[in-house]
Design an enzyme around this catalytic site. Structure first.
Site, mmCIF file in Angstrom:
data_model
loop_
_atom_site.group_PDB
_atom_site.id
_atom_site.type_symbol
_atom_site.label_atom_id
_atom_site.label_comp_id
_atom_site.label_asym_id
_atom_site.label_seq_id
_atom_site.Cartn_x
_atom_site.Cartn_y
_atom_site.Cartn_z
ATOM 1 N N GLY B 16 0.838 -1.195 0.000
ATOM 2 C CA GLY B 16 0.000 0.000 0.000
ATOM 3 C C GLY B 16 0.866 1.236 0.000
ATOM 4 O O GLY B 16 2.099 1.147 -0.074
ATOM 5 N N GLY B 17 0.220 2.391 0.104
ATOM 6 C CA GLY B 17 0.952 3.654 0.073
ATOM 7 C C GLY B 17 1.900 3.779 1.241
ATOM 8 O O GLY B 17 2.916 4.459 1.190
ATOM 9 N N VAL B 21 1.679 -4.621 3.512
ATOM 10 C CA VAL B 21 0.518 -4.928 4.327
ATOM 11 C C VAL B 21 0.352 -6.440 4.399
ATOM 12 O O VAL B 21 0.352 -7.103 3.369
ATOM 13 C CB VAL B 21 -0.767 -4.326 3.718
ATOM 14 C CG1 VAL B 21 -1.931 -4.505 4.677
ATOM 15 C CG2 VAL B 21 -0.568 -2.860 3.389
ATOM 16 N N ASP B 126 -4.059 10.640 -0.374
ATOM 17 C CA ASP B 126 -4.164 9.619 -1.413
ATOM 18 C C ASP B 126 -5.604 9.116 -1.534
ATOM 19 O O ASP B 126 -5.878 7.914 -1.485
ATOM 20 C CB ASP B 126 -3.211 8.457 -1.136
ATOM 21 C CG ASP B 126 -2.982 7.583 -2.374
ATOM 22 O OD1 ASP B 126 -3.342 8.038 -3.496
ATOM 23 O OD2 ASP B 126 -2.482 6.466 -2.236
#
Lengths: 357, 352
Positions: B16-17, B21, B126
């Site tokens: 993820g950003g 994860v 985001d």
């Protein structure tokens, strides 16, 4: 009693003892790791805790903002602890009925909607609470209902065990258990008069919601307190709705559909009750007035109480007309009231108003 | 292998950003959680502060932080991991919505969540459909907080500081610029259009995005009411100061969700008048005064008033909004036969 300052699991620091249920001690604690207030629950000394973990895990699978979240479960020195979301407030009993005799239908409609949503979420996760009652619901913001969260899902299976034992021992309605007694006013008939081995389903929560809302809107238990309830339920003898709910043309358009909803929830046959999902839909159709509420003191009433003024600290007085006062209690001088208000000249005007104890 | 004596990896992972994860089972409670390994660097402390601020916020649209743990990383380093609640649901999908009431409700939820976040002084940076997840109860949760703030330093950093198409034009500048919550407003505006089943023009996918005409939203989604089109158009503005706050967006959307669903009841003695979307006007006429109240779908207002009429003891003026709970009086205090009407507005409540 756990001393303040005690740290559990390396992260939960106990701050204060905040309550005691029938089977557990409740503390406010700080989760030092993520810097948030939490509740720490542990079975009362001497209470069995073989199902504490299973209950915690069941509760942990329900995730909804009208249900207190379960954060952690662990054992230290053989004793189980449960960490739950902290609600900065009081139980529904203390927050509303501890202060008012009953709540007006506008507040009632909103409360009903929150509770129905919470119960629907738990039923979606196949969790039946089994012990819904005002002392198992936490409210912050008092009459403003900033948040409403159902709690003690974790204890539900415990309660179930106590009920089961009581039922097995003979007649559940003659149990000497405090837990059973406290649950009776909200207990569905199929739970109350069940035979050993019978496991009533989700509809018992709907009944409990109906009984709870009856109490909130009228101040009365629909079937009486404690052991009166089984007797009355056996005779299918429910308390009547107080006339004040529907005599006022201002309150009756909301009181009527609320009464119908409560009556549906209190269907004798579980199949006649709405599902939680259906109940949410029905609540979403209710039209009500939702404005911030203040608490003030009545002063300077005129024409034998036909109208008067409400004084509140730090704000200008608010005018009220007795027609806006919900219920059969008069807002006489020096009475505390909870109310919403709207712009007016020269004073704002209060509506609706409920008399506080 | 248990992480921190508690979390058991399921093997499912993604990037993820914020970093890697991993889906894990929390062995204490027997439920899924997401472990996010945070990228190394000086931002870790700030990101943790931000996560703690989000915890305090307690928005139902924000994923709950459950734990912060430190794990051994490569080459003897220490990695910080966040344990977050696992939201069982589906992400919002580009191109999958019709511009109907359900869509407006979904946008309202996103705007409510973003308004909550901004109120806590946090900028998401985001916002895009696959950072929005609808849980089993229909509540939209905003995921993946915590993009690095050092935007515009170089293109490599830029590639991970947002998602092309959703990044506001000011993020494409040459020099380092300071962010405001308006970048989320821009992304919200793009998302509101991208979720719909209509093709967006190339202006949006350019790097940086090109402006669209001021009538774009209206012509692209004629089904939207004018006020909603306008507020989304304003979100897309290349002038940062022109973009609305998400609280404003939320309130406008909420207004439309309740459009035509209010009721006003007027009671005089045993006579009841009701105004609603099926009957928008009540014209009260008497020898001593007249009052005409009209419902436009959003609020009740005085269309005309004459003679001895008061509303909550004040003089009604044409166009004045009726207080949602008030008393209408016909006849001055000198008269014996004054008439009083109560006027009460109610509506269903918008709840996520």
């Amino acid at each position: 009693m756990i001393d303040p300052g005690t740290i559990f699991a390396g992260r939960y620091e106990v701050c204060a003892h905040i309550g005691q249920g029938g089977m557990q001690d409740v503390y406010r604690a700080t989760d030092l790791r993520i810097d948030q207030d939490v509740v720490l629950k542990t079975p009362l000394a001497g209470q069995q805790h073989r199902r504490f973990r299973a209950s915690a895990q069941i509760a942990a699978h329900v995730n909804h903002h009208n249900i207190a979240k379960t954060y952690d479960y662990f054992k230290e020195e053989g004793i189980p602890y449960l960490i739950e979301e902290f609600v900065d407030g009081e139980t529904l009993d203390e927050a509303l009925l501890g202060k008012a005799y009953y709540i007006d239908p506008h507040l009632g409609a909103r409360l009903f909607q929150y509770l129905a949503k919470g119960v629907a979420a738990s039923h979606h996760a196949n969790v039946v609470h089994r012990d819904l009652k005002p002392s198992n619901i936490m409210v912050s913001g008092g009459f403003n209902l900033y948040s409403v969260k159902i709690t003690d899902f974790g204890i539900a299976t415990f309660t179930e065990e106590v009920f089961e034992e009581a039922a097995n021992a003979g007649d559940l309605t003659r149990s000497t258990s405090g837990t059973v007694k406290g649950a009776l006013p909200y207990m569905a008939p199929e739970m109350m008069f069940r035979s050993p081995g019978e496991h009533p389903g989700a509809a018992i929560d709907i009944w409990a919601l109906g009984a709870l809302m009856f109490r909130m809107l009228t101040g009365e238990y629909p079937f009486g307190a404690g052991f009166e309830a089984p007797a009355n339920i056996k005779l299918k003898r429910r308390a009547t709705w107080p006339a004040f709910m529907t005599t006022s043309l201002q309150f009756s358009p909301l009181s009527q559909p609320l009464q119908e909803l409560v009556e549906k929830c209190l269907g004798w046959d579980p199949c006649d009750r709405p599902t939680a999902d259906h109940l949410v839909k029905l609540c979403e159709e209710l039209c009500y007035f939702n404005a911030p509420r203040d608490v003030g003191r009545v002063a300077n009433t005129k024409y034998s109480g036909a109208f008067g003024f409400i004084e509140l600290r730090g704000k200008p007085n608010v005018f009220f007309n007795s027609d806006s006062v919900y219920g059969d209690r008069k807002a006489t001088n020096d009475t505390q009231v909870s109310f919403s208000s709207c712009p007016g000249a020269p004073q704002y005007r209060a509506h609706p108003v409920i008399v506080l104890k | 292998m248990l992480i921190a004596d508690r979390y058991e990896p399921t093997g499912a992972s993604a990037c993820g950003g914020m970093g890697e994860v991993h889906k894990c089972v929390d062995r204490h409670l027997g439920r899924d959680v997401m472990l996010k390994k945070m990228r190394q660097g000086k931002n870790v402390a700030r990101l943790i502060d931000e996560q703690k601020a989000l915890v305090k916020l307690r928005s139902k649209h924000v994923v709950q932080l459950l734990d912060i743990i430190v794990v051994d990383g490569n080459f003897g380093s220490k990695d910080v991991c966040l344990a977050l609640e696992h939201i069982d649901g589906r992400d919002l999908q580009e191109g999958s919505w019709e511009p109907n009431e359900d869509f407006i409700k979904a946008l309202w939820q996103v705007a409510s969540g973003l308004a909550d976040i901004h109120e806590a002084g946090i900028i998401h940076r985001d916002i895009k459909p696959n950072n929005m997840r609808v849980d089993g109860e229909g509540v939209i949760k905003i995921l993946d907080f915590g993009l690095a703030r050092e935007a515009g330093k170089d293109d490599k950093t830029r590639s991970i500081i947002g998602t092309v198409g959703y990044m506001a034009p000011e993020l494409w500048g040459e020099k380092t610029i300071s962010f405001s919550s308006a970048v989320d407003a821009y992304a919200f505006g793009v998302m509101a259009l991208a979720l719909l089943n209509r093709t967006l023009p190339k202006e949006f996918s350019q790097s940086p995005p090109a402006p669209v005409p001021s009538s774009f939203v209206t012509s692209h989604i004629p089904e939207f009411s004018r006020e909603i089109s306008c507020v989304i158009q304003d979100c897309l503005s290349h002038d940062v100061a022109h973009r609305p706050s998400l609280a404003q967006v939320r309130d406008i959307l909420a207004r439309y969700i309740l459009k035509d669903r209010h009721r006003a009841r007027m009671v005089m003695g045993s006579t009841v008048y009701e105004i609603n979307s099926g009957k928008r006007d009540v014209n009260l006429k008497s020898p001593i005064g007249n009052l005409h109240v009209h419902y436009d779908g959003f609020s009740f207002s005085v269309r005309s008033a004459s003679g001895e009429v008061w509303i909550n003891n004040g003089t009604p003026k044409e166009g004045m909004k009726m207080p949602p709970a008030c008393v209408i009086t016909f006849g001055g205090s000198q008269r014996r036969n004054r008439h009083f009407l109560t006027f009460d507005v109610s509506n269903p409540e918008v709840m996520a």
